[in-house]
Design a protein around this motif. Sequence first.
Motif, mmCIF file in Angstrom:
data_model
loop_
_atom_site.group_PDB
_atom_site.id
_atom_site.type_symbol
_atom_site.label_atom_id
_atom_site.label_comp_id
_atom_site.label_asym_id
_atom_site.label_seq_id
_atom_site.Cartn_x
_atom_site.Cartn_y
_atom_site.Cartn_z
ATOM 1 N N TRP A 137 69.542 19.885 -122.823
ATOM 2 C CA TRP A 137 69.915 20.593 -124.049
ATOM 3 C C TRP A 137 70.372 22.022 -123.778
ATOM 4 N N GLY A 144 65.048 18.490 -121.737
ATOM 5 C CA GLY A 144 65.619 17.318 -122.383
ATOM 6 C C GLY A 144 65.952 16.193 -121.435
ATOM 7 N N TRP A 148 67.763 16.790 -139.132
ATOM 8 C CA TRP A 148 68.340 16.050 -138.009
ATOM 9 C C TRP A 148 69.840 16.289 -137.879
ATOM 10 N N ILE A 201 73.069 14.827 -131.398
ATOM 11 C CA ILE A 201 73.076 15.664 -130.195
ATOM 12 C C ILE A 201 74.531 15.899 -129.792
ATOM 13 N N TRP A 241 71.947 9.965 -129.896
ATOM 14 C CA TRP A 241 70.641 10.338 -130.423
ATOM 15 C C TRP A 241 70.793 11.476 -131.438
ATOM 16 N N VAL A 268 61.405 20.086 -129.004
ATOM 17 C CA VAL A 268 62.550 19.461 -129.668
ATOM 18 C C VAL A 268 62.223 17.998 -129.969
ATOM 19 N N TRP A 269 62.514 17.598 -131.194
ATOM 20 C CA TRP A 269 62.346 16.198 -131.584
ATOM 21 C C TRP A 269 63.636 15.437 -131.298
ATOM 22 N N LEU A 270 63.510 14.224 -130.782
ATOM 23 C CA LEU A 270 64.646 13.353 -130.493
ATOM 24 C C LEU A 270 64.405 12.019 -131.170
ATOM 25 N N TYR A 327 68.720 15.044 -132.934
ATOM 26 C CA TYR A 327 67.727 16.028 -132.509
ATOM 27 C C TYR A 327 67.358 16.955 -133.656
#
Length: 633
Positions: free
Chosen positions: A271, A362, A262, A265, A386, A287-289, A388
């Motif tokens: 993004w 995003g 992680w 952002i 956040w 993409v993980w948020l 990412y």
Amino acid sequence: MKRALALAALLASVPALASPEPGAAYGDGMVLQRGEPILISGTSAPGSTVEGKLGTDTASATTGSDGTFTLTFPARTASTEGISLTLRDADGETVLHDILIGDVYLCSGQSNMELSVNRALNTWNELRLSPDDGMRLLTVPKSTAAVPQTGFSEPVVWRAADADSVAEFSAACYYMGKQLRADHRDVPLGLIHSNWGGSAARAWFTPESVANMYGDEALAQLRLYQRDPLAAAQAFVPKWYDWWRANDNAREPWTDTSMLDWKPIPKFSFWNEWTGTGLDTNPQANVWLRQSIDLTAQQAAGEGSLAIGAIDDLDLTWVNGHPVGYTFGWGVERTYRVPAEYLHEGENEILIAANNMWDTGGFFAGPDRLSFTAANGDTMPLGAEWEYSIGTVEGVPPRAPWDANAGLGVMHNYMIAPLGPMRLKGVAWYQGEADVGQPDYDAKLRELFAGWRRQFGPQTRMLVVQLADYGARHNEPTASGWAQLRQEQLEGVAADSNAALVTAIDIGEPNDIHPANKNDLGKRLAYAAEGKAMPMPRSAKFSGDKVVVTFTGIEGDLQALGGPFALGVEVCGDTQASCRWAVPTLEGDRMVIGVNDGQPVSRVRYAWSDAPIVNLYDAREMPVPGFELPVTK
């Protein structure tokens, strides 16, 4: 705004309590189909008697328990003189004025049918010459629904053709109509524009066609989504989980987010703007948020609501490891219900798996749209800070039956179903770009045709635009997903007794997926609508050391414009590597190809490329469509 649209849709679907309410697409200035029984649907109080008068013809019907009725009037001949429709029940009457009798066409598909007149060629002159009271236009608003609706997402009106109404109307549809009016001046014309750029063919299926192509389980998930989006997401999620595990060495990051790397952002934006992350140069990614919020015991005691704004393109969202929602749609605001049992006092984790398949990805808008609302009414902003983590999995996750652009029947349900049982002369269909690379487009056309004819009548003629040339050009035979889809379009049309293929293979632009020349395309659609034969390949057969290709729909002789022979002809064995160029001769309505090179021949192809250069026409300068034929003895 969304609440207003939802209210309008709700009101449109509720039976009228006073005067009879005509169906959503019936209104002043409309055109009704000549030569077929005229069906008028609408709503009134359940169990009431509705009497109708169309001109001098009368009809009556009793509403069902749902308050709907359908009146059937005798067929009428074309008329340029406006008549009135009166609907009457015990509580009052509704009158529609200036109704013409003529031919009615639905124009549907994705962005190339949606492309407007003011983006086509010769716009200034075309708009200047556009006024025509005998051509009436109806534009259907964009919206999707999991089940068929009786009303559109907002009211619609029929408008006579003029510079204002034509400018934003479908260019291919308008130019088809303009040619039809020139050929049949005494026949009024109604054109219905119902399109959505980027939409898949299956988004326009009726529920029956959805079940036929994708099974009853998919239809059940749609109905579940209509009742309970959270339950539908949870029913769909196992399919998503299976896909992710299969592509990520069986890992399940949603169960333990600490296994991911992680980072904060760089800024709250698409993004693509995250310089140096890799997403700025390759935004097509998973993409993980991640974000977290602290809840008091009181805030966590009841059901909450999670708003994550709009995610471009697709998201699956969890709260504390529990899936709460799945949505596809780059401009679609997401708000998900969060059951109380998913929440707890203290830190609560929000996790989003976002996928972008094209262009920007995003967060679609500012952080002010992201918040959590607790059952006690407290609202907590989710903020802009956040984290990412770029996923190692490539490709697009499974799409749920209700997603916007490729959902099963979701556009039909809100953009076609409300048209009701009105009879149509035909449908002009320009779609396929979104289905390139997917199998069975011919079967999709079969189901699309069958479903729409169930609604609009068996007489409905289907006109299919074969995709225009777009993409890379090649100097040797090559595999082509676009050519394969064109072939399946051809096969789908050939299998139907009341359909025509209208190719755009020569009027595209290799560097623009939205070619401007809808003017010529519209003329070709009009000729096909009138039943004029269009060029189609029929057979390829050996004749000694030659292959003879025959055609139907050729007027006069075949001709190669701009050169001594037709370009883009190839012969093949069973593999792509065996394909090679051929130099044919044209003999009347036949193409003759010498095949004495000692290599295998089992197929003939023409214009088999994403963006072929073509010059094969008949005497009308009507182009021969791209095709592949097996060579037989």
